[in-house]
Design an enzyme around this catalytic site. Structure first.
Site, mmCIF file in Angstrom:
data_model
loop_
_atom_site.group_PDB
_atom_site.id
_atom_site.type_symbol
_atom_site.label_atom_id
_atom_site.label_comp_id
_atom_site.label_asym_id
_atom_site.label_seq_id
_atom_site.Cartn_x
_atom_site.Cartn_y
_atom_site.Cartn_z
ATOM 1 N N VAL A 1 -17.772 -2.754 13.792
ATOM 2 C CA VAL A 1 -16.786 -1.666 14.403
ATOM 3 C C VAL A 1 -16.554 -2.514 15.832
ATOM 4 C CG1 VAL A 1 -17.041 0.500 15.784
ATOM 5 C CG2 VAL A 1 -17.904 0.207 13.388
ATOM 6 N N THR B 1 3.660 -11.014 -1.156
ATOM 7 C CA THR B 1 2.852 -11.715 -0.201
ATOM 8 C C THR B 1 1.420 -11.102 -0.548
ATOM 9 O OG1 THR B 1 3.081 -10.133 1.713
ATOM 10 C CG2 THR B 1 4.508 -12.151 1.475
ATOM 11 N N GLY C 1 -6.254 -6.547 23.595
ATOM 12 C CA GLY C 1 -5.122 -5.608 23.657
ATOM 13 C C GLY C 1 -5.323 -4.285 22.881
ATOM 14 N N TYR D 1 2.444 -7.046 16.345
ATOM 15 C CA TYR D 1 2.824 -6.332 15.040
ATOM 16 C C TYR D 1 3.796 -4.925 15.797
ATOM 17 C CZ TYR D 1 2.465 -2.144 12.254
ATOM 18 O OH TYR D 1 2.953 -1.076 11.163
ATOM 19 N N LYS E 1 7.952 -4.198 15.042
ATOM 20 C CA LYS E 1 8.300 -3.137 14.419
ATOM 21 C C LYS E 1 9.160 -2.146 15.475
ATOM 22 C CE LYS E 1 7.601 -1.372 11.085
ATOM 23 N NZ LYS E 1 8.523 -1.078 9.766
ATOM 24 N N PHE F 1 0.866 -1.189 -0.158
ATOM 25 C CA PHE F 1 -0.092 -0.055 0.018
ATOM 26 C C PHE F 1 0.905 1.172 -0.227
ATOM 27 C CE2 PHE F 1 -2.293 2.911 3.217
ATOM 28 C CZ PHE F 1 -2.787 3.636 2.195
ATOM 29 N N THR G 1 6.185 2.995 12.523
ATOM 30 C CA THR G 1 4.836 3.357 12.674
ATOM 31 C C THR G 1 4.678 3.982 14.340
ATOM 32 O OG1 THR G 1 2.637 2.135 13.397
ATOM 33 C CG2 THR G 1 4.649 1.059 13.950
ATOM 34 N N ASP G 2 3.555 4.647 14.396
ATOM 35 C CA ASP G 2 3.377 5.250 15.717
ATOM 36 C C ASP G 2 2.937 4.416 16.690
ATOM 37 O OD1 ASP G 2 0.805 4.694 15.012
ATOM 38 O OD2 ASP G 2 -0.095 6.703 15.295
ATOM 39 N N GLU G 3 2.577 3.092 16.390
ATOM 40 C CA GLU G 3 2.327 2.036 17.406
ATOM 41 C C GLU G 3 3.146 1.444 18.113
ATOM 42 O OE1 GLU G 3 -0.616 -0.879 15.882
ATOM 43 O OE2 GLU G 3 -1.183 0.334 14.268
ATOM 44 N N ASP H 1 13.023 -11.590 -1.250
ATOM 45 C CA ASP H 1 12.520 -11.298 -0.020
ATOM 46 C C ASP H 1 13.816 -10.486 0.656
ATOM 47 O OD1 ASP H 1 12.549 -11.811 2.871
ATOM 48 O OD2 ASP H 1 12.065 -13.820 2.596
ATOM 49 N N SER I 1 2.158 -5.885 8.476
ATOM 50 C CA SER I 1 1.643 -4.594 9.050
ATOM 51 C C SER I 1 0.290 -4.511 9.585
ATOM 52 C CB SER I 1 1.562 -3.591 7.860
ATOM 53 O OG SER I 1 0.656 -3.786 6.780
#
Length: 355
Positions: free
Chosen positions: A214, A34, A292, A158, A162, A10, A132-134, A57, A83
């Site tokens: 949702v 993938t 979580g 995930y 990261k 993406f 990522t901000d995660e 890869d 991701s």
């Protein structure tokens, strides 16, 4: 010449297309293809000599070494990653393999290549790692937004993988001197987004007459960044970022998930009304939350604006309208990516959730 990994996904594919369009500089695009990698995302570059695609890869050291030796890129940009939080809950192994071991092997290949460059080339080379901000964990409702100095508190397989990759990138700068740059972005949305994520899932389910699931109460808050703005930020960081630095990239758009869903429904009501005249919002269904689930993320993108002069061009209102219009205009793309494996994934993730 630059080398991009994960350039059929993406964000990566949006970046590659925008890069060639803005700079004309050739790109070697390495992607394993993938489930989320899609060459159809790159159709606009067919026949363009500035785009060289290689299926492979990032963990294949020989392949990466050969590509580096052959093309001698001035920069490597790493978008390659597993991701999706939900997928990491069901199958964390792939996330460790790609995000941790894959990044490690890529760093080793790049370090060897970089060490053999002449002094001028070494000084000009960059390794840009897209994260990522995660990795920062979850914010309390009134807590200040994440800055680059927030400590890491990842809460999912995930985000943990990261975070591990970010630490490896940092270590390769401090230990070996590799000139690295790291960007930590907020939730991206826009064209070519795989329809397992919130916004495209709501669009395709709404048009199919299906429920719009949702999680929980829908009040989880995220900062939303239009993908084309993310691409421009990465170009700017590559151009002017200081080696060893981290830059948070956000859209200054904190929104609750349920508000995002209602916005999508309103736009579809306007642009593709239901035949019965009812609102798509009637298809919203609240389902059991995922384990979580972080309550809030928010990015303070002040550093990249102060130091590099970047800020997003799109508001959420302009970006989400462009996104919905893109999906309405590209139904063939949507149909092609919704394969049997995608349907099996939806069954795995949503079928057992109580409404």
């Amino acid at each position: 010449m630059i080398l991009v990994t994960g350039g059929a996904g993406f964000i990566g594919s949006n970046f590659v297309v925008d890069w060639v369009g803005h700079t004309g500089e050739p790109v070697v695009n390495l992607d394993l293809l993938t489930y989320a990698g899609n060459l159809q995302n790159l159709d606009s570059l067919q026949g363009n000599p500035a785009h060289i695609f290689v299926q492979g890869d990032i963990g294949d050291r020989q392949l990466v070494a050969d590509l580096l030796k052959q093309h001698r890129p001035r920069a490597v940009l790493n978008f390659a990653a597993e991701s999706h939080v939900d997928r990491s809950i069901h199958g964390p192994d792939a996330f460790v393999q790609t995000n941790v071991l894959g990044t490690f092997n890529l760093l080793e290949s790049v370090r060897e290549y970089w060490s053999q460059l002449n002094e001028t080339e070494r000084g000009e080379f960059r390794f840009l790692h897209v994260s990522t901000d995660e990795v920062y964990g979850s914010l309390a409702p009134q807590a200040p937004a994440f800055t680059e100095t927030n400590r890491y508190e990842p809460n999912s397989p995930y985000s943990a993988t990261k975070a591990a990759s970010d630490h490896l990138v940092r270590a390769y700068h401090h230990t070996y001197g590799l000139p690295v740059l790291t960007t930590n972005c907020s939730n991206n949305y826009g064209p070519y987004h795989f329809p397992e994520k919130l916004i495209p899932l709501m669009i395709v389910n709404a048009l199919d007459g299906k429920s719009l699931p949702v999680y929980g109460d829908g009040r989880q808050i995220r900062d939303w960044l239009y993908v084309k703005d993310h691409c421009s930020a990465i170009r700017r960081v590559l151009e002017a970022g200081l080696p060893g630095e981290v830059y948070n990239v956000g859209g200054w758009n904190e929104k609750a998930n349920i508000d995002i869903v209602n916005t999508v429904c309103s736009l579809l009501d306007e642009l593709r009304p239901r035949e019965d005249g009812q609102s798509y919002a009637g298809q919203i269904t609240y389902v059991t939350d995922r384990p979580g689930h972080d309550r809030r993320y928010a990015i303070d993108a002040g550093k990249i604006e102060r130091e590099l002069g970047w800020k997003p061009a799109e508001t959420f209102e302009t970006g989400i309208r462009k996104t919905v219009q893109w999906y309405l205009s590209n139904q063939d793309w949507v149909a092609n990516v919704r394969s049997g494996s995608y349907r099996e994934w939806l069954e795995t993730n949503y079928a057992a959730r109580q409404t």
